[in-house]
Write a protein that holds these residues in place. Structure first.
Motif, short mmCIF file in Angstrom:
data_model
loop_
_atom_site.label_atom_id
_atom_site.label_comp_id
_atom_site.label_asym_id
_atom_site.label_seq_id
_atom_site.Cartn_x
_atom_site.Cartn_y
_atom_site.Cartn_z
N ARG A 68 7.84 -28.85 -60.02
CA ARG A 68 7.87 -30.23 -59.54
C ARG A 68 9.15 -30.93 -58.68
NH1 ARG A 68 8.78 -32.57 -65.55
NH2 ARG A 68 11.10 -31.58 -65.81
N CYS A 69 10.13 -30.07 -58.57
CA CYS A 69 11.45 -30.53 -57.62
C CYS A 69 11.19 -29.64 -56.24
CB CYS A 69 12.53 -30.18 -58.53
SG CYS A 69 12.62 -31.39 -60.01
N ASN A 70 12.07 -30.21 -55.37
CA ASN A 70 12.31 -29.35 -54.32
C ASN A 70 13.72 -28.57 -54.40
OD1 ASN A 70 10.16 -30.40 -52.80
ND2 ASN A 70 11.38 -32.40 -52.74
N TYR A 71 13.48 -27.13 -54.20
CA TYR A 71 14.77 -26.34 -54.38
C TYR A 71 14.96 -25.66 -53.04
CZ TYR A 71 15.28 -26.65 -59.39
OH TYR A 71 15.52 -27.40 -60.75
N THR A 72 15.97 -25.44 -52.93
CA THR A 72 16.74 -24.12 -51.81
C THR A 72 17.56 -23.32 -52.52
OG1 THR A 72 16.39 -25.98 -49.99
CG2 THR A 72 17.98 -23.88 -49.66
N LEU A 73 17.27 -22.21 -52.47
CA LEU A 73 18.23 -21.18 -53.17
C LEU A 73 18.89 -20.43 -51.94
CD1 LEU A 73 19.59 -19.54 -55.65
CD2 LEU A 73 17.35 -18.27 -55.57
N SER A 74 20.24 -20.09 -52.09
CA SER A 74 20.85 -19.22 -51.23
C SER A 74 21.90 -18.22 -52.05
CB SER A 74 22.06 -20.13 -50.39
OG SER A 74 21.51 -21.12 -49.81
N LEU A 75 21.48 -17.13 -51.88
CA LEU A 75 22.20 -16.02 -52.41
C LEU A 75 23.13 -15.19 -51.39
CD1 LEU A 75 19.14 -14.21 -54.46
CD2 LEU A 75 20.95 -16.08 -55.34
N GLN A 76 24.27 -14.69 -52.11
CA GLN A 76 25.12 -14.48 -51.08
C GLN A 76 26.06 -13.15 -51.81
OE1 GLN A 76 27.39 -17.38 -49.23
NE2 GLN A 76 28.10 -16.09 -47.50
N LYS A 77 26.05 -12.05 -51.27
CA LYS A 77 26.92 -11.16 -52.03
C LYS A 77 28.36 -11.34 -52.18
CE LYS A 77 23.57 -7.61 -51.48
NZ LYS A 77 22.94 -6.17 -51.16
N SER A 78 28.91 -11.78 -51.00
CA SER A 78 30.31 -12.24 -51.09
C SER A 78 30.43 -13.42 -49.90
CB SER A 78 31.26 -10.98 -50.54
OG SER A 78 31.03 -10.80 -49.17
N SER A 79 31.49 -13.97 -50.28
CA SER A 79 31.76 -14.95 -49.14
C SER A 79 31.83 -14.80 -47.68
CB SER A 79 32.88 -15.92 -49.50
OG SER A 79 34.06 -14.81 -49.61
N SER A 80 32.18 -13.56 -47.36
CA SER A 80 31.79 -13.12 -46.19
C SER A 80 30.84 -12.33 -45.59
CB SER A 80 33.03 -12.01 -45.83
OG SER A 80 32.95 -10.90 -46.63
N SER A 81 29.78 -12.21 -46.50
CA SER A 81 28.36 -11.57 -46.26
C SER A 81 27.63 -12.77 -45.78
CB SER A 81 27.73 -10.83 -47.38
OG SER A 81 27.36 -11.60 -48.46
N ARG A 83 24.01 -15.20 -45.82
CA ARG A 83 23.22 -15.64 -46.96
C ARG A 83 21.82 -15.26 -46.90
NH1 ARG A 83 25.50 -21.61 -48.33
NH2 ARG A 83 27.59 -21.22 -48.62
N GLN A 84 21.19 -15.21 -48.01
CA GLN A 84 19.59 -15.03 -48.13
C GLN A 84 19.36 -16.39 -48.59
OE1 GLN A 84 20.00 -11.60 -50.71
NE2 GLN A 84 18.38 -10.81 -49.53
N ILE A 85 18.46 -17.20 -47.63
CA ILE A 85 18.05 -18.39 -48.15
C ILE A 85 16.48 -18.37 -48.33
CG2 ILE A 85 17.71 -20.96 -47.41
CD1 ILE A 85 20.17 -20.28 -45.55
N TYR A 86 16.07 -18.97 -49.85
CA TYR A 86 14.78 -18.84 -50.06
C TYR A 86 14.30 -20.43 -50.30
CZ TYR A 86 16.03 -14.26 -51.59
OH TYR A 86 16.34 -12.81 -51.85
N LYS A 87 13.25 -20.73 -49.78
CA LYS A 87 12.82 -22.28 -49.65
C LYS A 87 11.39 -22.29 -50.37
CE LYS A 87 15.49 -23.56 -45.66
NZ LYS A 87 15.53 -24.32 -44.70
N THR A 88 10.56 -21.36 -50.39
CA THR A 88 9.31 -21.41 -51.13
C THR A 88 9.36 -21.28 -52.65
OG1 THR A 88 8.56 -19.24 -51.20
CG2 THR A 88 7.96 -20.37 -49.22
N LYS A 89 8.85 -22.02 -53.46
CA LYS A 89 8.97 -21.64 -54.75
C LYS A 89 8.53 -20.39 -55.53
CE LYS A 89 7.34 -26.74 -55.47
NZ LYS A 89 8.69 -27.28 -55.45
N GLU A 90 7.58 -19.72 -54.88
CA GLU A 90 7.53 -18.14 -55.19
C GLU A 90 8.65 -17.57 -54.93
OE1 GLU A 90 5.37 -20.05 -53.14
OE2 GLU A 90 3.97 -20.84 -54.49
N PHE A 155 17.27 -29.89 -55.17
CA PHE A 155 18.21 -29.00 -55.74
C PHE A 155 18.62 -28.05 -54.80
CE2 PHE A 155 16.56 -30.65 -59.74
CZ PHE A 155 17.81 -30.91 -60.39
N ASP A 156 19.86 -28.02 -54.18
CA ASP A 156 20.37 -26.79 -53.19
C ASP A 156 21.36 -25.96 -53.97
OD1 ASP A 156 18.99 -27.79 -51.02
OD2 ASP A 156 20.72 -29.20 -50.57
N VAL A 157 20.95 -24.92 -54.40
CA VAL A 157 21.71 -23.93 -55.22
C VAL A 157 22.23 -22.91 -54.32
CG1 VAL A 157 21.77 -22.52 -57.68
CG2 VAL A 157 20.15 -24.50 -57.25
#
Length: 171
Positions: A68-81, A83-90, A155-157
């Motif tokens: 029911r909300c809008n999310y963006t998820l960023s995953l990063q293995k380290s601060s120098s690597s 980012r993998q950015i996910y935008k779809t709910k799935e 939410f931007d996580v």
């Protein structure tokens, strides 16, 4: 039945209030007040304890708020690597369900707190009658005319390794 004079008066008051809310000084006042409220060490400790003791909120975020909300998820293995950015709910749901709780305790805590339960804290700040925000959000001349509705919650996580966690919420 609501009289036309009452509706006219409410319309005029709401238009004036809308101008007040849209002024840059009002935004600065709200930002300053929220910063003071959120930097309260007692509140911070209470929120940390609440989310630490509420592991069920991890699944709640995925099953209840993600749809029911809008999310963006960023995953990063380290601060120098990169980012993998996910935008779809799935994609976000798939990525979050793969995070192991024991190996990524901070990530779990960040996700637990990235849901609409944060709005309760915001409402607590807005309902503090001693704050400047209270007078802006609840002007005495509009008590009978206004209803506040959340139109959109985003939410931007960002999760960077397990050493550093960041979570951002925009309401």
């Amino acid at each position: 039945t609501i009289s036309s004079s009452f509706l006219s008066q409410c319309t005029s008051l709401i238009k004036s209030y809308q101008l007040t809310l849209s002024s840059p000084s009002t935004l600065q006042t709200l930002t300053k007040s929220l910063l003071i409220f959120s930097s309260n060490p007692t509140l911070t400790s209470q929120l940390y304890s609440y989310y630490l003791q509420s592991p069920h909120l991890y699944n709640y975020t995925i099953t209840a708020d993600l749809p029911r909300c809008n999310y963006t998820l960023s995953l990063q293995k380290s601060s120098s690597s990169p980012r993998q950015i996910y935008k779809t709910k799935e994609d976000i749901s798939d990525a979050l369900t793969k995070i192991e709780p024991k190996k990524t305790a901070k990530a779990h805590l960040t996700v637990r707190s990235s849901n609409q339960s944060l709005l309760a804290t915001l409402l607590q700040a807005l309902n503090d009658s001693s704050s400047e925000m209270y007078r802006l959000i609840r002007p005495p001349n509009l008590e009978e005319c206004t209803i506040f509705v959340t139109k959109d919650v985003s939410f931007d996580v960002t999760l960077i390794n397990d050493a550093k966690m960041e979570g951002f919420s925009n309401v």
